[in-house]
Design an enzyme around this catalytic site. Structure first.
Site, PDB file in Angstrom:
ATOM      1  N   LYS A 280       1.319   4.189  -3.016  1.00  0.00           N
ATOM      2  CA  LYS A 280       1.073   5.624  -2.835  1.00  0.00           C
ATOM      3  C   LYS A 280       2.332   6.437  -3.170  1.00  0.00           C
ATOM      4  O   LYS A 280       2.232   7.558  -3.678  1.00  0.00           O
ATOM      5  CB  LYS A 280       0.580   5.909  -1.415  1.00  0.00           C
TER       6      LYS A 280
ATOM      7  N   TYR B  93       0.825  -1.217   0.000  1.00  0.00           N
ATOM      8  CA  TYR B  93       0.000   0.000   0.000  1.00  0.00           C
ATOM      9  C   TYR B  93       0.859   1.266   0.000  1.00  0.00           C
ATOM     10  O   TYR B  93       0.681   2.126  -0.879  1.00  0.00           O
ATOM     11  CB  TYR B  93      -0.975  -0.052   1.176  1.00  0.00           C
TER      12      TYR B  93
HETATM   13  P1  NAP Z   1     -12.948   2.734   1.304  1.00  0.00           P
HETATM   14  O1  NAP Z   1     -14.048   3.209   2.179  1.00  0.00           O
HETATM   15  O2  NAP Z   1     -12.510   1.314   1.383  1.00  0.00           O
HETATM   16  O3  NAP Z   1     -13.342   3.087  -0.208  1.00  0.00           O
HETATM   17  C1  NAP Z   1     -12.569   2.644  -1.275  1.00  0.00           C
HETATM   18  C2  NAP Z   1     -13.388   2.797  -2.534  1.00  0.00           C
HETATM   19  O4  NAP Z   1     -12.597   2.318  -3.631  1.00  0.00           O
HETATM   20  C3  NAP Z   1     -14.682   1.962  -2.523  1.00  0.00           C
HETATM   21  O5  NAP Z   1     -15.711   2.684  -3.144  1.00  0.00           O
HETATM   22  C4  NAP Z   1     -14.296   0.753  -3.363  1.00  0.00           C
HETATM   23  O6  NAP Z   1     -15.401   0.134  -4.003  1.00  0.00           O
HETATM   24  C5  NAP Z   1     -13.413   1.444  -4.377  1.00  0.00           C
HETATM   25  N1  NAP Z   1     -12.652   0.504  -5.189  1.00  0.00           N
HETATM   26  C6  NAP Z   1     -11.784  -0.471  -4.803  1.00  0.00           C
HETATM   27  N2  NAP Z   1     -11.334  -1.140  -5.882  1.00  0.00           N
HETATM   28  C7  NAP Z   1     -11.928  -0.578  -6.961  1.00  0.00           C
HETATM   29  C8  NAP Z   1     -11.887  -0.820  -8.343  1.00  0.00           C
HETATM   30  N3  NAP Z   1     -11.154  -1.827  -8.865  1.00  0.00           N
HETATM   31  N4  NAP Z   1     -12.597  -0.020  -9.177  1.00  0.00           N
HETATM   32  C9  NAP Z   1     -13.360   0.979  -8.672  1.00  0.00           C
HETATM   33  N5  NAP Z   1     -13.476   1.242  -7.370  1.00  0.00           N
HETATM   34  C10 NAP Z   1     -12.761   0.469  -6.530  1.00  0.00           C
HETATM   35  O7  NAP Z   1     -11.608   3.562   1.519  1.00  0.00           O
HETATM   36  P2  NAP Z   1     -11.338   5.132   1.782  1.00  0.00           P
HETATM   37  O8  NAP Z   1     -10.621   5.223   3.062  1.00  0.00           O
HETATM   38  O9  NAP Z   1     -12.550   5.936   1.546  1.00  0.00           O
HETATM   39  O10 NAP Z   1     -10.237   5.394   0.649  1.00  0.00           O
HETATM   40  C11 NAP Z   1     -10.378   6.413  -0.328  1.00  0.00           C
HETATM   41  C12 NAP Z   1      -8.988   6.882  -0.716  1.00  0.00           C
HETATM   42  O11 NAP Z   1      -8.353   7.526   0.393  1.00  0.00           O
HETATM   43  C13 NAP Z   1      -8.038   5.756  -1.138  1.00  0.00           C
HETATM   44  O12 NAP Z   1      -7.238   6.203  -2.220  1.00  0.00           O
HETATM   45  C14 NAP Z   1      -7.179   5.555   0.090  1.00  0.00           C
HETATM   46  O13 NAP Z   1      -5.921   4.983  -0.211  1.00  0.00           O
HETATM   47  C15 NAP Z   1      -7.058   6.995   0.561  1.00  0.00           C
HETATM   48  N6  NAP Z   1      -6.624   7.157   1.958  1.00  0.00           N
HETATM   49  C16 NAP Z   1      -7.420   6.715   2.956  1.00  0.00           C
HETATM   50  C17 NAP Z   1      -7.008   6.917   4.277  1.00  0.00           C
HETATM   51  C18 NAP Z   1      -7.832   6.465   5.435  1.00  0.00           C
HETATM   52  O14 NAP Z   1      -7.340   6.539   6.575  1.00  0.00           O
HETATM   53  N7  NAP Z   1      -9.065   6.010   5.217  1.00  0.00           N
HETATM   54  C19 NAP Z   1      -5.786   7.566   4.547  1.00  0.00           C
HETATM   55  C20 NAP Z   1      -5.005   7.993   3.499  1.00  0.00           C
HETATM   56  C21 NAP Z   1      -5.442   7.795   2.193  1.00  0.00           C
HETATM   57  P3  NAP Z   1     -16.188  -1.136  -3.366  1.00  0.00           P
HETATM   58  O15 NAP Z   1     -17.191  -0.595  -2.424  1.00  0.00           O
HETATM   59  O16 NAP Z   1     -16.780  -1.784  -4.588  1.00  0.00           O
HETATM   60  O17 NAP Z   1     -15.154  -1.994  -2.683  1.00  0.00           O
END
Ligand code: NAP
Length: 233
Positions: free
Chosen positions: A162, A158
């Protein structure tokens, strides 16, 4: 009228970003790999839904055709990502890491971003104010994360994905100076990605994504930000 596509917007930070950008007046496409989850999310917010699996060329190009036929695109938020876990939901450290885990992670987080960005570049180039936001992570900053103790986050795939997103952001921004292309770190946010262990709300996490989605044509490009300001690569 600004038209925005957010990948992986059926839940988590993507969904909240959609909510905030709609409130700011954007027409938002919720990209979702599952048609029904996308439809429900769009209905809830008053957004448009588009089926979009970032790992699937056919799906990505079909989404680009649909959005082009409906008037084009100004803002792309590359938000979809996965964090592969072990069978007992643990972070996968160097000893357990497999090339399969690396491949799955990079296919979504890195190749997915390139696949989607390049499919939508022709549409973005026709916009007067083209913007791309790549949702990265503080874990992708070598400067910030390399000095951290080994047990803070032992995963490899991961943060490596990034770090790749960060370099992709730099190189795309240099090559496409008419566009505003930045990477953002939402911070540790309570979503399914981390089993809802994050310390921030999605409202807090989405703040910097929303801010950089609304950047002016004279705003920054090729930079990395969190809600507090500029971050080192
Ligand atoms: P999340 O709730 O798990 O959401 C991830 C989203 O990505 C879901 O809608 C998922 O769809 C979708 N996804 C996964 N594989 C996919 C694919 N092949 N095609 C299209 N959509 C796909 O995670 P989140 O925390 O909101 O993450 C959003 C972004 O923020 C990511 O880039 C993550 O790396 C970044 N981020 C998050 C955090 C944190 O602490 N949460 C911190 C830093 C960065 P499904 O529902 O179908 O699985």
């Amino acid at each position: 009228m600004t038209t925005t596509l957010i990948t992986g917007a059926n839940k988590g930070l993507g969904l909240e970003t959609a909510r905030q950008l709609i409130a700011a007046g954007h027409t938002v496409y919720i990209g979702s790999r599952d048609t029904e989850r996308g439809r429900r999310a769009a209905e809830q917010l008053g957004a448009r839904a588009v089926q979009l699996d970032v790992t699937d060329e056919t799906s990505v190009h079909a989404a680009a055709k649909t959005i082009e036929a409906n008037g084009g695109l100004d803002v792309l938020v590359n938000n979809a990502a996965v964090e592969e876990r072990s069978a007992d939901n643990g972070v996968i450290g160097p000893a357990e890491l497999t090339t399969d885990v690396m491949r799955k992670t990079f296919d979504t987080n890195v190749f997915g971003t390139v696949r989607v960005t390049n499919a939508f570049l022709p549409l973005l180039q026709r916009s007067a104010t083209p913007v791309v936001v790549n949702v990265s992570s503080g874990l992708g900053s070598l400067t910030l994360f390399a000095p951290a103790p080994a047990d803070i986050y032992p995963g490899v795939a991961y943060p490596a994905s990034k770090a790749a997103i960060n370099m992709i952001t730099v190189q795309y921004a240099k090559a496409l100076p008419n566009m505003r292309i930045n990477a953002v770190d939402p911070g540790f946010t309570k979503t399914d990605l981390n089993g809802n262990t994050g310390t921030q709300t999605v409202e807090q996490g989405a703040e910097i994504i929303v801010q950089m989605a609304q950047v002016n044509s004279d705003g920054p490009t090729g930079r990395f930000f969190n809600a507090e300001g500029s971050l080192p690569w």
